[in-house]
Design a protein around this motif. Sequence first.
Motif, short mmCIF file in Angstrom:
data_model
loop_
_atom_site.label_atom_id
_atom_site.label_comp_id
_atom_site.label_asym_id
_atom_site.label_seq_id
_atom_site.Cartn_x
_atom_site.Cartn_y
_atom_site.Cartn_z
N SER A 11 -32.50 -0.98 92.17
CA SER A 11 -32.67 -1.16 93.61
C SER A 11 -33.51 -0.06 94.25
O SER A 11 -34.12 -0.27 95.29
CB SER A 11 -31.31 -1.22 94.29
OG SER A 11 -30.58 -0.02 94.06
N SER A 12 -33.56 1.12 93.63
CA SER A 12 -34.31 2.22 94.23
C SER A 12 -35.21 2.93 93.24
O SER A 12 -35.82 3.95 93.58
CB SER A 12 -33.36 3.24 94.86
OG SER A 12 -32.51 3.80 93.86
N ASN A 42 -37.84 1.22 98.02
CA ASN A 42 -37.10 0.31 98.90
C ASN A 42 -36.32 1.03 99.99
O ASN A 42 -35.14 0.78 100.21
CB ASN A 42 -36.15 -0.58 98.08
CG ASN A 42 -36.88 -1.36 96.99
OD1 ASN A 42 -38.04 -1.71 97.15
ND2 ASN A 42 -36.20 -1.61 95.88
N GLY A 43 -36.99 1.97 100.64
CA GLY A 43 -36.37 2.61 101.79
C GLY A 43 -36.18 4.11 101.68
O GLY A 43 -35.91 4.77 102.68
N GLY A 44 -36.33 4.68 100.47
CA GLY A 44 -36.20 6.13 100.31
C GLY A 44 -37.55 6.82 100.43
O GLY A 44 -38.51 6.28 100.98
N THR A 45 -37.62 8.02 99.90
CA THR A 45 -38.88 8.77 99.86
C THR A 45 -39.48 8.61 98.47
O THR A 45 -38.94 9.15 97.50
CB THR A 45 -38.65 10.26 100.16
OG1 THR A 45 -38.04 10.38 101.45
CG2 THR A 45 -39.96 11.02 100.14
N GLU A 67 -45.51 6.31 102.46
CA GLU A 67 -44.21 6.78 102.93
C GLU A 67 -43.10 5.83 102.52
O GLU A 67 -41.96 6.24 102.32
CB GLU A 67 -44.22 6.94 104.45
CG GLU A 67 -45.10 8.07 104.94
CD GLU A 67 -44.98 8.29 106.43
OE1 GLU A 67 -44.13 7.62 107.06
OE2 GLU A 67 -45.71 9.13 106.97
N GLN A 68 -43.41 4.55 102.41
CA GLN A 68 -42.46 3.54 101.95
C GLN A 68 -43.09 2.77 100.80
O GLN A 68 -44.24 2.35 100.90
CB GLN A 68 -42.09 2.57 103.08
CG GLN A 68 -41.41 3.23 104.27
CD GLN A 68 -39.99 3.67 103.96
OE1 GLN A 68 -39.28 3.01 103.23
NE2 GLN A 68 -39.58 4.81 104.51
N GLU A 70 -42.14 -0.33 97.91
CA GLU A 70 -41.22 -1.32 97.37
C GLU A 70 -41.43 -1.46 95.88
O GLU A 70 -42.44 -1.02 95.32
CB GLU A 70 -41.41 -2.68 98.07
CG GLU A 70 -41.33 -2.64 99.58
CD GLU A 70 -39.94 -2.31 100.07
OE1 GLU A 70 -38.98 -2.89 99.53
OE2 GLU A 70 -39.82 -1.48 100.99
#
Length: 397
Positions: A11-12, A42-45, A67-68, A70
Motif C-alpha cells: 500500500s505504501s 500513495n500519500g507519504g513522502t 511530492e506525491q 502513486e
Amino acid sequence: MSHILTLNSGSSSLKFALYPLAGADALDTLSPRYRGKFSGLNGGTPKLTLQDGEGTPMEVDMGELPEQLELPGATARLLSWLDDLPNLSLAVVGHRVVHGGRAYHRPVVLTPEITATLRGFESLAPLHQPFCLAPVAPLAERYPELPQVACFDTAFHADQPEVARQFALPREMTARGLIRYGFHGLSYYYINQVLPHHLGDAPRERVIVAHLGNGASLCAIRNGTSVASTMGFTAIEGMPMGTRSGNLDPGLVLHLIQQEGMSVEEVTELLYKRSGLLGVSGISGDMRELLDSPAEEAREAVELYAYRAVREIGSLAAALGGLDQLVFTAGIGERAGPVREAICRGCEWLGLELDPEANRHDASRISTAGSRVGAWVIPTDEERMIAWYSARLVGQA
C-alpha cells in the motif's frame, strides 16, 4: 544478460530486486544484482533507495520524485529504468501475492483468467491483495511475451491439518473458504530451505519460526511442513504488530460497532492502522523508536509484544508436541536483541537457555551450547525465494 525481476508491492511501498538468471538452479547461488525500494507511496513522502548485490547504497536516476507518487507511477519509473540498463533482458517476473485462497497452493504462471481469480480474493486481504496485483497489467502491456509468476504467502500453510485450519463455524461457511490460511509463507519457505545449513546435525523435527517485523507471525514446522500458524483468515490475527492489533475477543469488535457506534470502516482503520505497538505506546509502531524511548508507555508496548509472542510459542509448541529449535527472523527478529531476550526468557520453561553475549551481537546461534532448545537468528530473503521459484516454474533454471 537474462535476469529475474522480483516485485513486492504494498500500500505504501514497492520493493524490487534483479537477479542474473545464471545461478538460478540453486537457491544458495542466486545473488542479486540490485535491490531497491520505493517508499512513501500513495500519500507519504516518496523515497527511492537502491543497493548493489553486496548491499552497498547506489545512486540511481529514475527522475526527480514528485511530492506525491502513486504505485503505478513508481512501477512506470522502475520499468523505464530497466529498459535503459545496457545488455539486460528479462526472463521472468516474480510477484509476491499475499492470498492464493483455496485454489492456489504453489506458485503459478499468471494468465488473465488466473489474475482475475486472484482479484476475487481482494476481500480476503483488502489492504494487500490489490497492491500485489497492481503491477501485473502494466508489465503485461509493456512486455506481452514475458512470463509473470505469482508466489503466494498463503501457500506454505496449505498442507496444515484440517483441524488446524478450521474455525468452529457452521460447516457451510467452512466450505465457502472461511478458514485459517496463514501468511508470511515465502519467509517460512526460505527459512525452511536454509535451516539445515545453519543447524548442521542439531535436531530440527520440531521448529518454531518467529517472523517478527512490522507485520508479525509465528509458524510451527514439523519435519519441514507447516502444522500451525498464528495468522489465520486475515493478516491481523495473532500477536500484536506495528499497527495491527493481533488477537481480539470477537465480542469486542461487536461492542465497538453496536455500543460505540463505530462504522466497519472505522473499526478496520482502528485494528489495522491505529493499534499494535503504536496504539499501546501512543508513540510509534517502530520497535527501534520504542526501544530507544524512555517513556513508560513504550516499555509497556514492548513488554506486551514479547509476552504475547511467548504465549503464541507455548501454543505452537503444544501443536508440535515439544520444541527443538526457535528461529527469529525479519526486521525485529534479526536486529532487536532486547526483544529476543525477553521472548527467550519467557521460554526458559521449554528448556531454552539464552547466551546473552551472543544475543547482543546478533549471532547466528543465541542459545548456550547446553540449551535443550536451540535459539537462532537467521535472516530471511523473500525476494530470493520468489526468484528461485519463478525461474524454476518457467523452466529457466
